[in-house]
Every structure is written in structure tokens, then in C-alpha cells.
Design a protein around this motif. Structure first.
Motif, PDB file in Angstrom:
ATOM      1  N   ILE A   1       0.839  -1.202   0.000  1.00  0.00           N
ATOM      2  CA  ILE A   1       0.000   0.000   0.000  1.00  0.00           C
ATOM      3  C   ILE A   1       0.872   1.250   0.000  1.00  0.00           C
ATOM      4  N   GLN A   2       0.589   2.135  -0.900  1.00  0.00           N
ATOM      5  CA  GLN A   2       1.327   3.385  -1.002  1.00  0.00           C
ATOM      6  C   GLN A   2       0.510   4.581  -0.509  1.00  0.00           C
ATOM      7  N   THR A   3      -0.812   4.496  -0.688  1.00  0.00           N
ATOM      8  CA  THR A   3      -1.672   5.636  -0.380  1.00  0.00           C
ATOM      9  C   THR A   3      -2.752   5.239   0.619  1.00  0.00           C
ATOM     10  N   LEU A   4      -2.933   6.050   1.632  1.00  0.00           N
ATOM     11  CA  LEU A   4      -3.972   5.837   2.623  1.00  0.00           C
ATOM     12  C   LEU A   4      -5.094   6.845   2.404  1.00  0.00           C
ATOM     13  N   THR A   5      -6.290   6.493   2.877  1.00  0.00           N
ATOM     14  CA  THR A   5      -7.443   7.386   2.763  1.00  0.00           C
ATOM     15  C   THR A   5      -7.633   8.135   4.073  1.00  0.00           C
ATOM     16  N   PRO A   6      -7.666   9.462   4.043  1.00  0.00           N
ATOM     17  CA  PRO A   6      -7.867  10.216   5.280  1.00  0.00           C
ATOM     18  C   PRO A   6      -9.258   9.974   5.851  1.00  0.00           C
ATOM     19  N   PRO A   7      -9.457  10.208   7.129  1.00  0.00           N
ATOM     20  CA  PRO A   7     -10.782   9.999   7.723  1.00  0.00           C
ATOM     21  C   PRO A   7     -11.811  10.930   7.098  1.00  0.00           C
ATOM     22  N   SER A   8     -12.989  10.386   6.835  1.00  0.00           N
ATOM     23  CA  SER A   8     -14.057  11.188   6.236  1.00  0.00           C
ATOM     24  C   SER A   8     -14.600  12.185   7.259  1.00  0.00           C
TER      25      SER A   8
ATOM     26  N   HIS B   1      -9.925  18.487   7.967  1.00  0.00           N
ATOM     27  CA  HIS B   1     -11.131  19.009   7.312  1.00  0.00           C
ATOM     28  C   HIS B   1     -10.731  19.789   6.049  1.00  0.00           C
ATOM     29  N   PRO B   2     -11.509  19.655   4.963  1.00  0.00           N
ATOM     30  CA  PRO B   2     -11.175  20.390   3.724  1.00  0.00           C
ATOM     31  C   PRO B   2     -11.115  21.904   3.914  1.00  0.00           C
ATOM     32  N   GLN B   3     -11.851  22.415   4.891  1.00  0.00           N
ATOM     33  CA  GLN B   3     -11.826  23.861   5.175  1.00  0.00           C
ATOM     34  C   GLN B   3     -11.170  24.097   6.540  1.00  0.00           C
ATOM     35  N   ALA B   4      -9.969  23.587   6.666  1.00  0.00           N
ATOM     36  CA  ALA B   4      -9.286  23.511   7.953  1.00  0.00           C
ATOM     37  C   ALA B   4      -9.159  24.861   8.655  1.00  0.00           C
ATOM     38  N   GLN B   5      -8.783  25.893   7.934  1.00  0.00           N
ATOM     39  CA  GLN B   5      -8.556  27.183   8.584  1.00  0.00           C
ATOM     40  C   GLN B   5      -9.854  27.761   9.156  1.00  0.00           C
ATOM     41  N   ASP B   6     -10.959  27.620   8.437  1.00  0.00           N
ATOM     42  CA  ASP B   6     -12.246  28.098   8.942  1.00  0.00           C
ATOM     43  C   ASP B   6     -12.671  27.312  10.184  1.00  0.00           C
TER      44      ASP B   6
ATOM     45  N   ASN C   1     -22.156  23.143  18.221  1.00  0.00           N
ATOM     46  CA  ASN C   1     -22.423  24.076  17.129  1.00  0.00           C
ATOM     47  C   ASN C   1     -21.375  23.961  16.024  1.00  0.00           C
ATOM     48  N   VAL C   2     -20.110  23.788  16.420  1.00  0.00           N
ATOM     49  CA  VAL C   2     -19.049  23.616  15.415  1.00  0.00           C
ATOM     50  C   VAL C   2     -19.276  22.332  14.625  1.00  0.00           C
ATOM     51  N   LEU C   3     -19.617  21.258  15.327  1.00  0.00           N
ATOM     52  CA  LEU C   3     -19.836  19.981  14.636  1.00  0.00           C
ATOM     53  C   LEU C   3     -21.034  20.073  13.699  1.00  0.00           C
ATOM     54  N   ASN C   4     -22.102  20.720  14.156  1.00  0.00           N
ATOM     55  CA  ASN C   4     -23.297  20.826  13.306  1.00  0.00           C
ATOM     56  C   ASN C   4     -23.054  21.705  12.085  1.00  0.00           C
ATOM     57  N   LYS C   5     -22.178  22.675  12.215  1.00  0.00           N
ATOM     58  CA  LYS C   5     -21.908  23.575  11.095  1.00  0.00           C
ATOM     59  C   LYS C   5     -20.948  22.964  10.087  1.00  0.00           C
ATOM     60  N   TRP C   6     -19.899  22.291  10.583  1.00  0.00           N
ATOM     61  CA  TRP C   6     -18.808  21.875   9.698  1.00  0.00           C
ATOM     62  C   TRP C   6     -18.718  20.368   9.461  1.00  0.00           C
ATOM     63  N   TYR C   7     -19.392  19.586  10.289  1.00  0.00           N
ATOM     64  CA  TYR C   7     -19.250  18.126  10.180  1.00  0.00           C
ATOM     65  C   TYR C   7     -20.587  17.421   9.953  1.00  0.00           C
ATOM     66  N   ALA C   8     -21.586  18.144   9.502  1.00  0.00           N
ATOM     67  CA  ALA C   8     -22.914  17.553   9.325  1.00  0.00           C
ATOM     68  C   ALA C   8     -23.031  16.747   8.038  1.00  0.00           C
ATOM     69  N   THR C   9     -22.373  17.176   6.994  1.00  0.00           N
ATOM     70  CA  THR C   9     -22.507  16.538   5.679  1.00  0.00           C
ATOM     71  C   THR C   9     -21.307  15.639   5.406  1.00  0.00           C
ATOM     72  N   GLU C  10     -21.573  14.411   5.046  1.00  0.00           N
ATOM     73  CA  GLU C  10     -20.494  13.474   4.757  1.00  0.00           C
ATOM     74  C   GLU C  10     -19.735  13.884   3.499  1.00  0.00           C
ATOM     75  N   ALA C  11     -18.418  13.802   3.588  1.00  0.00           N
ATOM     76  CA  ALA C  11     -17.539  14.140   2.468  1.00  0.00           C
ATOM     77  C   ALA C  11     -16.164  13.591   2.790  1.00  0.00           C
ATOM     78  N   PRO C  12     -15.285  13.500   1.795  1.00  0.00           N
ATOM     79  CA  PRO C  12     -13.927  13.013   2.078  1.00  0.00           C
ATOM     80  C   PRO C  12     -13.165  14.004   2.960  1.00  0.00           C
ATOM     81  N   GLY C  13     -12.311  13.470   3.797  1.00  0.00           N
ATOM     82  CA  GLY C  13     -11.390  14.304   4.539  1.00  0.00           C
ATOM     83  C   GLY C  13     -10.158  14.573   3.701  1.00  0.00           C
ATOM     84  N   VAL C  14      -9.215  15.314   4.260  1.00  0.00           N
ATOM     85  CA  VAL C  14      -7.974  15.610   3.549  1.00  0.00           C
ATOM     86  C   VAL C  14      -6.791  15.308   4.463  1.00  0.00           C
TER      87      VAL C  14
END
Length: 354
Positions: free
Chosen positions: A253-260, A299-304, A320-333
Motif C-alpha cells: 500500500i502506497q496511499t492511505l485514505t484520510p478519515p471522512s 477538514h477540507p476547510q481547515a482554517q475556517d 455548534n461547530v460539529l453541526n456547522k462543519w461536520y454535518a454533511t459526509e464528504a472526504p477528509g484531507v
């Protein structure tokens, strides 16, 4: 698989003790994601021996928090031995003696890294602790590769290292920087390789500059140490253990998948909930603020997200942070390389920020 005396590990990785971070909450979240062995942050022997709240706050494990090493730091043999016995009696699987901490206020009080320039004191502590702790509870020692770069310091390191095993210790952890170096400059992995070649039958844990799962596996392969001690690389990244296991088991394995995003949310929810059980909401809010900042790197929008975690004070803020930024499933980075520098800069005062 490696072992610490009679304590068998399911993988050659360990979550280090990190002052202000590695409480039972951090350990529990990591264990659920593949961490096979963990160490508490360094507990000051005199605080444990004072009883009352000092002792209560020092002892915090549960049935799922095994195998675990209780780490103690101090300067007097009898006090260190009594504190070690308390930890053994409260169910810690291993007792780790911290002879490595480079923080000025620690070593200036003849504790931590001071032991590498005070060989008689170090030997006295090793003997007294081992004579006091029950035979079925292994002891280990955390060292750095020397106090400084002098020939005398190197000689002192080897004298203390050999005394650890002569006194009956099961393993030694070696951080590949000197005490005076603290966390500046690269960790000298070739030193670990040489040490393991010199002592092939001794159990040696290696640490220093482990920020990714690839780093952990690379240290195993390049140095031959028995276990990799993961410190700053585990802050806000409990998945590092699962990923390191995967790389070790599947070299192709060369590439790992970041946590979603949802994997991140689950860890963040779990971490705050356990922290609140341990510390109460107010203190958990303060502790978890800096932890959330570390998690935000994935997170894809890490600085925000980071900016919002900075303002967390309560469970409501956290939610509130989780509901705003982690509510929708998407790939992590994966965090950029510079993110490791942020972790470095933020933890330079920790005893085991490796």
C-alpha cells in the motif's frame, strides 16, 4: 508481536503520554481506532503521595483502558517507589519512569532529563522502584539519547541504559534527541538503529519525529526498534494507529485514505463526551479547544474550522461547530506538511512531545 515483559501488544505502536492531552479520553478514542498500548502523561510523585485530590486526579483508568502504563516523574528514590507502588495497586499494567523530560522547570528540580547527568541518582531510583513494585508488574524507563552532545554525556547515557535492564526493567524508550536539544532540529534515528544493533535482545521503544503512519512504519524498518512511541503525531489523529497497522500488514500500500467528515465527527463527539465525564464541562471545554484545533487539520476547510474551535468554551459551542462543519459526509484531507510544524510549535513545553 512485541511485549513489555509479560504484557503482550497487538501491534508495535504506542500512544505516548503528553502533558495536557493524553488523558483517558484521548487514550479511549485512540484505542477504538487501533491503538494497542498507551502511556499516561507524567504524574509527579509528590502530588500522588499527597493523597486527596492529587491522587484522585492522577489515577484514571477503566476496564477498556488496557494495557496502559502509568508514568511517574520525581527525584527521590523512596518517593518514586511509593508512587510506583500506588499505580501498580490501582491496576496500571506497566510503570514507566520518566528520565527524559527536557522542560527546564522539571530538570532543574533533579527530575526527568536531569537523570542523564546524575547517574547515581538514576541508579538508586531504578533499584528502589524495582524492589518495591510487585514482580508481575513490569517497569520501563523513558530516556533521551544523552543529556547533551559531549562524550561524557554519551557515556552516561549508556551507563543509565544498561542500569535499567540490570535493575530488572522490561524495556527502555529512547527519544533520539538530547535533553538540551529539547524538540529543536531533527531526531537522530541512526542512533536508535545503532542502539538496537548493540542490544538486539533488549526491548527498545523509539521516539522522535513521528507525525504520520508512514513515519511510524519507517522508524520500525529503518531502526529495528521493537515499538514506536507516537507522541505529537497522535494529537488530533487517533487514526494514525489504524493506518500504521494497515501499512505494516500490507507493505504494497502506497496511499492511505484520510478519515471522512463523519469519521471525524464521530471521534470529536466521542472525545468531548469522555472528556466531560472526566473533567466536567468547563475544563473539558478548555482542554478540547486545543484538541479540536488539531483535529481540524483533516477538514477540507481547515482554517475556517480551526478558527471556530478557538472560540469553544462549552458543550453547546462544541456541538455548534460539529453541526456547522461536520454535518454533511464528504472526504477528509491529509494535512499539509506545514501542519506538522504547527503541532511542533504548540507542544514544545510538554515532557513527551516527541
Amino acid at each position: 508481536m512485541p511485549s513489555i515483559g509479560p504484557v503482550q501488544l497487538s501491534a508495535p505502536f504506542c500512544q505516548a503520554g503528553l502533558a495536557g492531552y493524553s488523558d483517558r479520553a484521548m487514550r479511549s478514542v485512540a484505542r477504538a481506532r487501533g491503538c494497542p498500548y498507551a502511556v499516561t502523561e507524567a504524574m509527579l510523585d509528590v502530588i500522588m503521595l499527597s493523597g486527596g485530590q492529587g491522587l484522585k486526579k492522577s489515577i484514571d483508568i477503566d476496564d477498556g483502558d488496557h494495557p496502559v502504563a502509568g508514568q511517574i516523574i520525581g527525584s527521590e528514590p523512596d518517593q518514586m517507589a511509593k508512587a510506583a507502588l500506588i499505580m501498580a495497586q490501582h491496576g496500571y499494567d506497566v510503570i514507566d519512569l520518566n528520565f527524559a523530560c527536557p522542560v527546564k522547570k522539571i530538570k532543574n528540580r533533579a527530575r526527568g532529563g536531569h537523570m542523564l547527568m546524575d547517574v547515581p541518582r538514576a541508579k538508586a531510583i531504578l533499584r528502589t522502584v524495582r524492589d518495591t513494585v510487585p514482580a508481575n508488574v513490569p517497569t520501563t524507563v523513558s530516556l533521551r539519547r544523552a543529556y547533551n552532545e559531549t562524550a561524557q554525556a554519551e557515556q552516561d547515557f549508556y551507563e543509565v541504559f544498561e542500569a535499567c535492564f540490570a535493575s530488572g526493567c522490561a524495556a527502555v524508550r529512547v527519544h533520539a534527541r538530547t535533553v538540551e536539544q529539547k524538540y529543536l532540529g531533527p531526531s537522530r534515528w541512526p542512533f536508535l538503529k545503532k542502539l538496537k544493533e548493540q542490544y538486539p535482545d533488549r526491548t527498545i521503544l523509539g521516539s522522535g519525529d513521528i507525525f504520520t503512519a508512514h513515519d511510524a512504519v519507517r522508524m520500525l524498518r529503518e531502526t529495528g526498534v521493537d515499538v514506536v512511541w507516537i507522541a505529537r503525531g497522535a494529537i488530533g489523529n487517533p487514526w494514525i494507529f489504524k493506518h500504521a497497522r494497515k501499512l505494516l500488514d500490507h507493505p504494497e500500500i502506497q496511499t492511505l485514505t484520510p478519515p471522512s467528515i463523519h469519521e471525524q465527527r464521530h471521534a470529536l463527539q466521542e472525545h468531548f463526551a469522555i472528556a466531560m465525564q472526566i473533567h466536567g464541562e468547563q475544563l473539558a471545554g478548555r482542554r478540547m479547544r486545543k484538541m479540536g484545533i488539531k483535529y481540524s487539520r483533516f477538514h477540507p476547510q481547515a482554517q475556517d474550522v480551526k478558527r471556530e474551535f478557538v472560540d469553544v468554551h462549552s458543550l453547546r459551542d462544541w456541538t455548534n461547530v460539529l453541526n456547522k462543519w461536520y454535518a454533511t459526509e464528504a472526504p477528509g484531507v491529509w494535512p499539509p506538511d506545514a501542519a506538522a510544524d504547527e503541532v511542533n510549535a504548540g507542544d514544545l513545553q510538554s515532557c513527551d512531545a516527541g
